[in-house]
Motif scaffolding. Structure first.
Motif, mmCIF file in Angstrom:
data_model
loop_
_atom_site.group_PDB
_atom_site.id
_atom_site.type_symbol
_atom_site.label_atom_id
_atom_site.label_comp_id
_atom_site.label_asym_id
_atom_site.label_seq_id
_atom_site.Cartn_x
_atom_site.Cartn_y
_atom_site.Cartn_z
ATOM 1 N N UNK A 132 20.036 -37.756 -22.794
ATOM 2 C CA UNK A 132 18.746 -37.121 -23.100
ATOM 3 C C UNK A 132 18.558 -35.803 -22.353
ATOM 4 N N UNK A 133 17.740 -34.935 -22.928
ATOM 5 C CA UNK A 133 17.348 -33.698 -22.249
ATOM 6 C C UNK A 133 16.060 -33.938 -21.460
ATOM 7 N N UNK A 134 15.277 -34.909 -21.954
ATOM 8 C CA UNK A 134 13.958 -35.204 -21.392
ATOM 9 C C UNK A 134 13.823 -36.709 -21.206
ATOM 10 N N UNK A 135 13.186 -37.113 -20.096
ATOM 11 C CA UNK A 135 12.888 -38.529 -19.839
ATOM 12 C C UNK A 135 11.392 -38.684 -19.641
ATOM 13 N N UNK A 136 10.822 -39.675 -20.303
ATOM 14 C CA UNK A 136 9.414 -40.005 -20.145
ATOM 15 C C UNK A 136 9.307 -41.338 -19.414
ATOM 16 N N UNK A 137 8.478 -41.377 -18.375
ATOM 17 C CA UNK A 137 8.303 -42.618 -17.618
ATOM 18 C C UNK A 137 6.831 -42.983 -17.633
ATOM 19 N N UNK A 138 6.526 -44.104 -18.284
ATOM 20 C CA UNK A 138 5.169 -44.636 -18.307
ATOM 21 C C UNK A 138 5.007 -45.593 -17.141
ATOM 22 N N UNK A 139 4.174 -45.176 -16.156
ATOM 23 C CA UNK A 139 4.050 -45.989 -14.943
ATOM 24 C C UNK A 139 2.678 -45.748 -14.321
ATOM 25 N N UNK A 140 2.070 -46.816 -13.808
ATOM 26 C CA UNK A 140 0.775 -46.695 -13.156
ATOM 27 C C UNK A 140 0.892 -46.072 -11.782
ATOM 28 N N UNK A 141 -0.120 -45.288 -11.430
ATOM 29 C CA UNK A 141 -0.149 -44.648 -10.119
ATOM 30 C C UNK A 141 -0.325 -45.711 -9.044
ATOM 31 N N UNK A 142 0.416 -45.583 -7.938
ATOM 32 C CA UNK A 142 0.330 -46.502 -6.799
ATOM 33 C C UNK A 142 0.506 -47.966 -7.213
ATOM 34 N N UNK A 143 1.438 -48.220 -8.144
ATOM 35 C CA UNK A 143 1.671 -49.600 -8.605
ATOM 36 C C UNK A 143 2.340 -50.427 -7.512
ATOM 37 N N UNK A 144 2.148 -51.724 -7.562
ATOM 38 C CA UNK A 144 2.658 -52.652 -6.545
ATOM 39 C C UNK A 144 4.174 -52.797 -6.536
ATOM 40 N N UNK A 145 4.845 -52.347 -7.595
ATOM 41 C CA UNK A 145 6.292 -52.537 -7.718
ATOM 42 C C UNK A 145 7.089 -51.351 -7.180
ATOM 43 N N UNK A 146 6.411 -50.260 -6.851
ATOM 44 C CA UNK A 146 7.119 -49.075 -6.368
ATOM 45 C C UNK A 146 7.849 -48.327 -7.465
ATOM 46 N N UNK A 167 2.236 -41.379 -13.925
ATOM 47 C CA UNK A 167 1.579 -41.581 -12.629
ATOM 48 C C UNK A 167 1.271 -40.262 -11.932
ATOM 49 N N UNK A 168 1.954 -39.217 -12.321
ATOM 50 C CA UNK A 168 1.738 -37.922 -11.677
ATOM 51 C C UNK A 168 0.719 -37.053 -12.410
#
Length: 187
Positions: A132-146, A167-168
């Motif tokens: 890929x040229x681009x990666x999308x990461x769906x993640x909650x800010x300050x999540x418990x899993x790091x 998250x950012x």
């Protein structure tokens, strides 16, 4: 599902009758929703020049972490643009996909990173095949899993993949024009 207007639901074959799945079935029945259950090999035509190829789950289920590793994985194609959606799969599913799917099919412009960027996913071999040229990461800010894992971020950076994280900067909005030009904004 309870608050949105839904025309059709596309889900992968379910190998476990979890509480969430039972709730899903209740809502489907109460709203009389149209559900398409798919497996590897199914092509879904969305409209002219847009289709989805289902790459996973396979007919042979993975027993390890059954819900994550049998998650729906599909490639959306629009003219010369493609995006790979990987659900919550982990290394064991990535390895099976790499054995069963032609690498040319996996190549995609954008990768929706699996399992919120968990260290159990997005292996080097998988990235080498998707390219890929681009990666999308769906993640909650300050999540418990790091999540996302520093290891995954380093693997992406080492391949000069542009990273967008919810998250950012919040929600990620992606637009692709008829010529295949990609515009991404965080809202």
């Amino acid at each position: 599902m309870e608050k949105l207007r839904i025309e059709k639901i596309i889900i992968g074959t379910q190998y476990e009758n979890s509480e969430n799945y039972k709730k899903f079935v209740e809502i489907v029945k109460s709203k009389n929703l149209n559900v398409l259950i798919v497996q590897k090999g199914k092509r879904i035509n969305i409209e002219k020049d847009i289709y989805i190829d289902v790459l996973w789950p396979s007919t042979e289920k993975i027993e390890e972490n059954i819900l994550n590793n049998n998650a729906l994985v599909f490639k959306m194609v629009y003219k010369n643009f493609s995006m790979l959606f990987t659900g919550d799969i982990e290394k064991v599913a990535e390895e099976k996909i790499l054995k069963e799917i032609n690498p040319a099919i996996l190549k995609s412009d954008i990768l929706k990173v699996a399992h919120h960027g968990s260290k159990t996913s997005t292996t080097q071999e998988f990235l080498d095949n998707v390219e890929p040229k681009i990666a999308l990461i769906g993640v909650g800010k300050d999540n418990n899993f790091g999540h996302p894992s520093g290891e995954v971020i380093e693997r992406l950076k080492s391949k000069d993949i542009k990273i967008y994280r919810t998250d950012e900067k919040g929600e990620i909005v992606l637009e692709v024009n008829k010529g295949g030009k990609i515009t991404i904004n965080n809202k």
